[in-house]
Motif scaffolding. Structure first.
Motif, PDB file in Angstrom:
ATOM      1  N   MET A   1      -8.636 -16.472  -7.262  1.00 26.57           N
ATOM      2  CA  MET A   1      -8.314 -15.149  -7.744  1.00 26.57           C
ATOM      3  C   MET A   1      -7.500 -14.407  -6.674  1.00 26.57           C
ATOM      4  N   ILE A   2      -6.431 -13.763  -7.085  1.00 23.58           N
ATOM      5  CA  ILE A   2      -5.563 -13.036  -6.164  1.00 23.58           C
ATOM      6  C   ILE A   2      -6.151 -11.637  -5.915  1.00 23.58           C
ATOM      7  N   PRO A   3      -6.317 -11.244  -4.649  1.00 18.69           N
ATOM      8  CA  PRO A   3      -6.920  -9.935  -4.346  1.00 18.69           C
ATOM      9  C   PRO A   3      -5.956  -8.780  -4.604  1.00 18.69           C
ATOM     10  N   THR A   4      -6.520  -7.598  -4.744  1.00 15.12           N
ATOM     11  CA  THR A   4      -5.715  -6.383  -4.914  1.00 15.12           C
ATOM     12  C   THR A   4      -5.349  -5.831  -3.541  1.00 15.12           C
ATOM     13  N   LYS A   5      -4.438  -4.846  -3.533  1.00 15.25           N
ATOM     14  CA  LYS A   5      -4.010  -4.232  -2.267  1.00 15.25           C
ATOM     15  C   LYS A   5      -5.191  -3.586  -1.546  1.00 15.25           C
ATOM     16  N   GLU A   6      -6.082  -2.959  -2.303  1.00 12.25           N
ATOM     17  CA  GLU A   6      -7.230  -2.269  -1.699  1.00 12.25           C
ATOM     18  C   GLU A   6      -8.142  -3.264  -0.980  1.00 12.25           C
ATOM     19  N   ASP A   7      -8.374  -4.441  -1.614  1.00 10.87           N
ATOM     20  CA  ASP A   7      -9.219  -5.473  -0.994  1.00 10.87           C
ATOM     21  C   ASP A   7      -8.588  -5.983   0.291  1.00 10.87           C
ATOM     22  N   ILE A   8      -7.278  -6.156   0.265  1.00 14.72           N
ATOM     23  CA  ILE A   8      -6.564  -6.688   1.426  1.00 14.72           C
ATOM     24  C   ILE A   8      -6.632  -5.706   2.593  1.00 14.72           C
ATOM     25  N   VAL A   9      -6.393  -4.420   2.315  1.00 13.52           N
ATOM     26  CA  VAL A   9      -6.361  -3.406   3.373  1.00 13.52           C
ATOM     27  C   VAL A   9      -7.711  -3.314   4.091  1.00 13.52           C
ATOM     28  N   LYS A  10      -8.822  -3.549   3.367  1.00 13.50           N
ATOM     29  CA  LYS A  10     -10.149  -3.481   3.965  1.00 13.50           C
ATOM     30  C   LYS A  10     -10.379  -4.590   4.989  1.00 13.50           C
ATOM     31  N   VAL A  11      -9.718  -5.740   4.790  1.00 13.53           N
ATOM     32  CA  VAL A  11     -10.007  -6.935   5.586  1.00 13.53           C
ATOM     33  C   VAL A  11      -8.999  -7.184   6.707  1.00 13.53           C
ATOM     34  N   VAL A  12      -7.722  -6.888   6.470  1.00 13.47           N
ATOM     35  CA  VAL A  12      -6.680  -7.268   7.423  1.00 13.47           C
ATOM     36  C   VAL A  12      -6.586  -6.314   8.606  1.00 13.47           C
ATOM     37  N   LEU A  13      -5.881  -6.788   9.621  1.00 15.13           N
ATOM     38  CA  LEU A  13      -5.621  -5.993  10.823  1.00 15.13           C
ATOM     39  C   LEU A  13      -4.114  -5.799  10.908  1.00 15.13           C
ATOM     40  N   PHE A  14      -3.690  -4.563  11.165  1.00 18.12           N
ATOM     41  CA  PHE A  14      -2.259  -4.270  11.305  1.00 18.12           C
ATOM     42  C   PHE A  14      -1.944  -4.015  12.767  1.00 18.12           C
ATOM     43  N   LYS A  15      -0.851  -4.621  13.245  1.00 17.33           N
ATOM     44  CA  LYS A  15      -0.340  -4.348  14.588  1.00 17.33           C
ATOM     45  C   LYS A  15       1.057  -3.781  14.429  1.00 17.33           C
ATOM     46  N   THR A  16       1.369  -2.769  15.201  1.00 14.04           N
ATOM     47  CA  THR A  16       2.711  -2.186  15.132  1.00 14.04           C
ATOM     48  C   THR A  16       3.385  -2.311  16.487  1.00 14.04           C
TER      49      THR A  16
END
Length: 136
Positions: A1-16
């Motif tokens: 099952m492909i996750p939604t944007k909300e599910d992804i944002v909760k789990v991933v780490l962003f580096k800038t």
């Protein structure tokens, strides 16, 4: 099952970080390059089979810890680059988790075989009629 944007944002780490390219002085001031890091083993929206499949198919894109890195620096805006990394991740997951159906071979219909043989006989008869007659 492909996750939604909300599910992804909760789990991933962003580096800038600072991005190269167009933007003038803005490039020197603003960290607009975004790197999304997803640890496949700790993703709650994937089951064990999907994690196994992703490890196998995306092995060349994973680091030693099993993290998937996706980078975007196309836009001048950090927010737009975050959106792009999420879209890239969803597309990558869709393509990696897609299972192709097995092709069922079909038989050639008997009518098609009969027609081909009949056409061959017609062509052979034409060529036979073009030959010079042989006298025994």
């Amino acid at each position: 099952m492909i996750p939604t944007k909300e599910d992804i944002v909760k789990v991933v780490l962003f580096k800038t970080s600072r991005s190269g390219g167009k933007g003038g002085q803005n490039v020197n001031k603003v960290s607009s390059k975004v790197e999304l890091i997803l640890n496949i083993h700790s993703a709650p929206f994937l089951n064990e089979d999907e994690k196994e499949l992703l490890n196998e198919r995306l092995a060349h894109r994973l680091d030693q810890e099993g993290n998937l890195h996706i980078v975007s620096q196309e836009d001048r805006s950090q927010l737009m680059n975050k959106e792009r990394t999420i879209i890239k991740l969803i597309a990558l997951l869709k393509s990696a988790l897609h299972i192709q159906k097995n092709r069922k071979p079909t038989k050639i219909p008997k009518s098609v075989i009969r027609k081909r043989l009949a056409d061959k006989q017609i062509t052979a008869a034409k060529k036979e009629n073009r030959r010079r007659p042989q006298f025994d």
